[in-house]
Write an enzyme that holds these catalytic residues in place. Structure first.
Site, PDB file in Angstrom:
ATOM      1  N   ASP A  26       1.237  -0.786  -0.180  1.00  0.00           N
ATOM      2  CA  ASP A  26      -0.452  -0.200   0.384  1.00  0.00           C
ATOM      3  C   ASP A  26       0.761   1.285   0.040  1.00  0.00           C
ATOM      4  O   ASP A  26       2.113   1.382   0.583  1.00  0.00           O
ATOM      5  CB  ASP A  26      -1.044   0.320   1.450  1.00  0.00           C
ATOM      6  CG  ASP A  26      -2.004   0.551   1.059  1.00  0.00           C
ATOM      7  OD1 ASP A  26      -2.863   0.236   1.488  1.00  0.00           O
ATOM      8  OD2 ASP A  26      -2.408   2.019  -0.048  1.00  0.00           O
TER       9      ASP A  26
HETATM   10  C1  GLC Z   1      -4.438   4.688   0.073  1.00  0.00           C
HETATM   11  C2  GLC Z   1      -5.128   3.160   0.252  1.00  0.00           C
HETATM   12  C3  GLC Z   1      -4.914   2.085  -0.995  1.00  0.00           C
HETATM   13  C4  GLC Z   1      -5.768   2.100  -2.201  1.00  0.00           C
HETATM   14  C5  GLC Z   1      -3.883   2.858  -2.551  1.00  0.00           C
HETATM   15  C6  GLC Z   1      -3.499   3.637  -4.051  1.00  0.00           C
HETATM   16  O1  GLC Z   1      -3.593   4.250   1.243  1.00  0.00           O
HETATM   17  O2  GLC Z   1      -5.331   1.930   1.513  1.00  0.00           O
HETATM   18  O3  GLC Z   1      -6.689   0.940  -0.907  1.00  0.00           O
HETATM   19  O4  GLC Z   1      -5.156   1.529  -3.285  1.00  0.00           O
HETATM   20  O5  GLC Z   1      -3.307   3.878  -1.632  1.00  0.00           O
HETATM   21  O6  GLC Z   1      -4.475   4.808  -3.174  1.00  0.00           O
END
Ligand code: GLC
Length: 740
Positions: free
Chosen positions: A263
């Site tokens: 993430d």
């Molecule tokens: C965010 C979220 C995740 C998302 C990613 C990209 O922090 O936790 O669900 O897909 O970043 O935006």
């Protein structure tokens, strides 16, 4: 490209090129004359690292992405195409209901169609992978991201995860208008202590396997091409560095062989967690745990070469990760067609097209849950004076916090639609108050904030609204959370409606007793006051681009509500987490009457939620009769043995209605405690006025398996009870025995 060509490519790549394939940066780095600010400027990637970047997130648009792809391929020594990924959580431009609302449809085919439509709009916009579905089981309404999941039930979450992956990917992700799915957030991100965002997760291994992993597993079984790590710790180890979780459980146990992406910044956050000294140790932990792509931090590009040269990371570990990324690009056909479906003509033809809007409207209609109705609904279509009051009457942004590409101009507000569709009544529309106070800190994903009034203006608007309400036959209150009060980084300790809206309800209830309340929210709320003061309550969640049409048609009876709660509404926040599939405990509380102080109960509130899982009303009147089972014994030893459980459902009304017939099973005794009941199936049926249908479920031994005292996944002989009914409170089960 043939596999052997991929191997040859890998062998020919330099170390820098290989490591670059594991870097994911936002599109800002690749825009012409990009000016980087904030976190993007702080990461500190070099031009050389950018030149080798293997994937890009958070950018879309056919024309733009074709240019960026050209730029990236030109800068790559082997001209390797980039992957483009984006958060398309419940629609691209045609926005569907937020997932918790989609979960209330109990209609996975509808949800699959929505995912397919989202994939088409995403693909023509040049994107290859969506960071969806979010399969995190959550039973805690305080957590903001409960909006992004499909509710409290592990079985239902698995059904929807499968449907979404199939909708996004189809049978072959290389096919036109398909995108890869990314099942997230692995694992158990939806169980943060206190419901607080990014907080610690403490869960037993058994509960992890029994309740929290099944939905992800359904996504892997459905062929999801990627999985995303979660921010949280499990067993005091951050997921992004959790080798057992990623290599043993995800890859070996579940058989996932796709790309594992961290993430946002989660690799570098291992330092904050306190298990990595610096970016170098973070890189070593993450790559050895099996994380292939590092999203938006540069631990890999800054340290992997040194780690490999020093032998702290095996070259084979790097090659394995890079090969998975190259394989994914090959699965998408990017080596032959680096733009895949990116097409301005496609954008024109498909985005927000009529068919997509119709599908979104149908999904929105079926996501609405009628919680209360004393007969005031459906509203009469003529001769009434109806006051629509509240901050949502003229709000077009009826979508959630992750509707990044949504635009209010694509939608209509209730105040525009109602007079058009139902012209034979008298209407007033009063905004009445802000959704949230002007000074509220909503650091959400967009800048929109519906606070149109100053304090003085709001006082006058409220006054005017109360006067209007006094003069009306019926008041339709349209209230709720601000869409940025749910989603990521939106955990709350108070799950009641914003105070000003509760004041509005209070004041209007004093001048008019005919109140219909429509709620727009992304989490179950404490709505005791709404229930007490309203003749009808319609839960609309955030219903999306066509949501206003769905709500209007439901209020006036053109559409008969068929949604059933995918998540319990707690009596109050003190009950959270509350879910139907609880355990009996050694001192179960048999009734709400206090017969025995010393049982599992509260002194000051009931055990039962305000509204239970599976609950929802209809304008029709359904009865369940003749519950029966084909036999009372199921033999484990008899291959393909099964029991048929049936019920006859009748619609005693004069309107067509859809009913969600739900099958729950209780394992009365096990080598470990078993839930009082578990959802094992459901069928959504449509019944004409006075029509009856017999609904039959097939029950097999496989449906009765669980992780036993030895953590073996199997069934155990003994008594079981079958509950077929309208929601999870169904009692009077039909007993059968499972025998060897
Ligand atoms: C965010 C979220 C995740 C998302 C990613 C990209 O922090 O936790 O669900 O897909 O970043 O935006």
């Amino acid at each position: 490209m043939e596999k052997r060509k991929l191997v040859e490519l890998l062998e020919d790549m330099s170390m820098e090129e290989k490591i670059g394939q594991l870097l994911q940066l936002t599109g800002s780095y690749f825009m012409e004359d990009a000016v980087l600010t904030g976190p993007e400027a702080e990461i500190g990637v070099t031009d050389q690292e950018i030149a080798c970047c293997g994937s890009v997130l958070s950018v879309h648009g056919a024309k733009e992405l074709r240019k960026i792809q050209d730029r990236i391929m030109k800068s790559q020594p082997h001209h390797i195409p980039a992957l483009f990924m984006l958060d398309v959580i419940h629609g691209f431009r045609t926005i569907f209901p937020v997932p918790i609302g989609q979960g209330c449809t109990f209609h996975p085919e509808l949800v699959k169609e929505g995912a397919s439509i989202s994939a088409k709009e995403t693909a023509v916009s040049g994107v290859h992978i969506t960071f969806s579905p979010m399969s995190d089981l959550c039973r805690d309404a305080r957590w903001g991201r409960v909006m992004e999941g499909t509710g409290e039930d592990k079985y239902l979450n698995g059904v929807y995860t499968k449907a979404m992956v199939e909708g996004y990917q189809g049978k072959d992700v290389k096919a036109p208008y398909k995108v890869g799915a990314c099942v997230k957030h692995f694992a158990a991100y939806g169980l943060p202590e206190g419901g607080r965002e990014y907080n610690t997760v403490e869960v037993s291994n058994r509960t992890l396997f029994e309740d929290y992993l099944p939905a992800y597993k359904e996504g892997v079984k459905a062929g999801a091409v990627s999985v995303m790590t979660s921010f949280n710790t499990l067993d005091r180890i951050p997921s992004t560095a959790n080798r057992r979780l990623m290599r043993d459980v995800l890859r070996d146990n579940m058989g996932f062989d796709g790309v594992l992406i961290s993430d946002y910044g989660a690799v570098m956050e291992l330092v904050n967690h306190g298990i990595a000294e610096d970016g170098k140790e973070a890189a070593k932990l993450a790559i050895n745990a099996g994380v292939d792509i590092e999203m938006m931090s540069r631990s890999y590009v800054a340290n992997l070469k040194e780690l490999i040269v020093s032998g702290e990371v095996e070259q084979s570990v790097l090659n394995e990760a890079v090969m998975r990324v190259l394989t994914l690009k090959n699965q998408l056909g990017l080596f032959e067609h680096p733009y895949k479906d990116a097409s301005e003509e496609g954008e024109q033809a498909y985005i927000l097209c009529k068919e997509h809007r119709e599908a979104a409207r149908k999904c929105a209609e079926e996501s609405l849950v009628l919680l209360e109705n004393d007969g005031i609904l459906p509203l009469k279509k003529q001769g009434q004076h109806i006051a629509f009051i509240g901050p949502y009457v003229d709000n077009k942004e009826l979508y959630g916090a992750w509707a990044l590409m949504a635009d209010g101009k694509d939608a209509k507000a209730l105040s525009e639609i109602v007079p058009l569709l139902y012209p034979n009544n008298g209407y007033w529309f009063e905004h009445a108050c802000n959704i949230v106070p002007k000074d509220s800190l909503l650091s959400g994903l967009a800048s929109t904030l519906e606070t149109k009034y100053t304090e003085e203006e709001e006082a006058r608007a409220m006054e005017r609204a109360v006067e209007t309400a006094a003069a009306a036959d019926i008041v339709v209150l349209m209230m709720g959370e601000h869409r940025l009060q749910t989603g990521e980084a939106a955990a709350v300790g108070d799950i009641t409606l914003p105070k000003k809206q509760l004041e509005l309800l209070e004041r209007i209830a004093k001048v008019n007793e005919n109140i219909v309340t429509v709620l727009f929210n992304g989490r179950p709320l404490d709505i005791r006051e709404v229930k007490e003061k309203s003749s009808a309550v319609l839960e609309a969640w955030f219903p999306g681009t066509e949501g206003a049409y769905a709500v209007a048609d439901t209020l006036f009876g053109t559409s008969n509500p068929s949604g059933r709660l995918s998540m319990s509404f707690p009596y109050c926040v003190g009950q959270v987490p509350v879910h139907y599939d609880e355990f009996a405990t050694g001192r179960p509380k048999e009734t709400e009457e206090v017969e025995n102080k010393f049982c599992s109960r509260y002194e000051d509130i009931p055990n039962a939620p305000l509204y239970p899982f599976g609950y929802g009303l209809s304008y029709a009147d359904f009865t369940y009769e003749y519950r029966r089972i084909s036999k009372e014994q199921l033999k484990i030893s008899k291959q393909d043995d099964f029991i048929e459980a049936s019920v006859t459902v009748t619609n005693h009304s004069d309107v067509v209605g859809m009913e969600v017939v739900q099958l729950y099973i209780q394992d009365v005794k096990g080598s470990v405690v078993r839930p009082v009941k578990e959802l094992k199936g459901f069928q959504k049926i449509c019944l004409e006025p006075q029509e009856s249908k017999t609904v039959t479920f097939c029950i097999t031994e496989k449906m009765l398996r669980f992780y036993d005292i030895n953590m073996e996944y199997k069934s155990e002989p003994g008594e079981f009870r079958i509950y077929i009914g309208h929601d999870s409170t169904q009692s009077n089960g039909l007993a059968f025995h499972l025998t060897k």
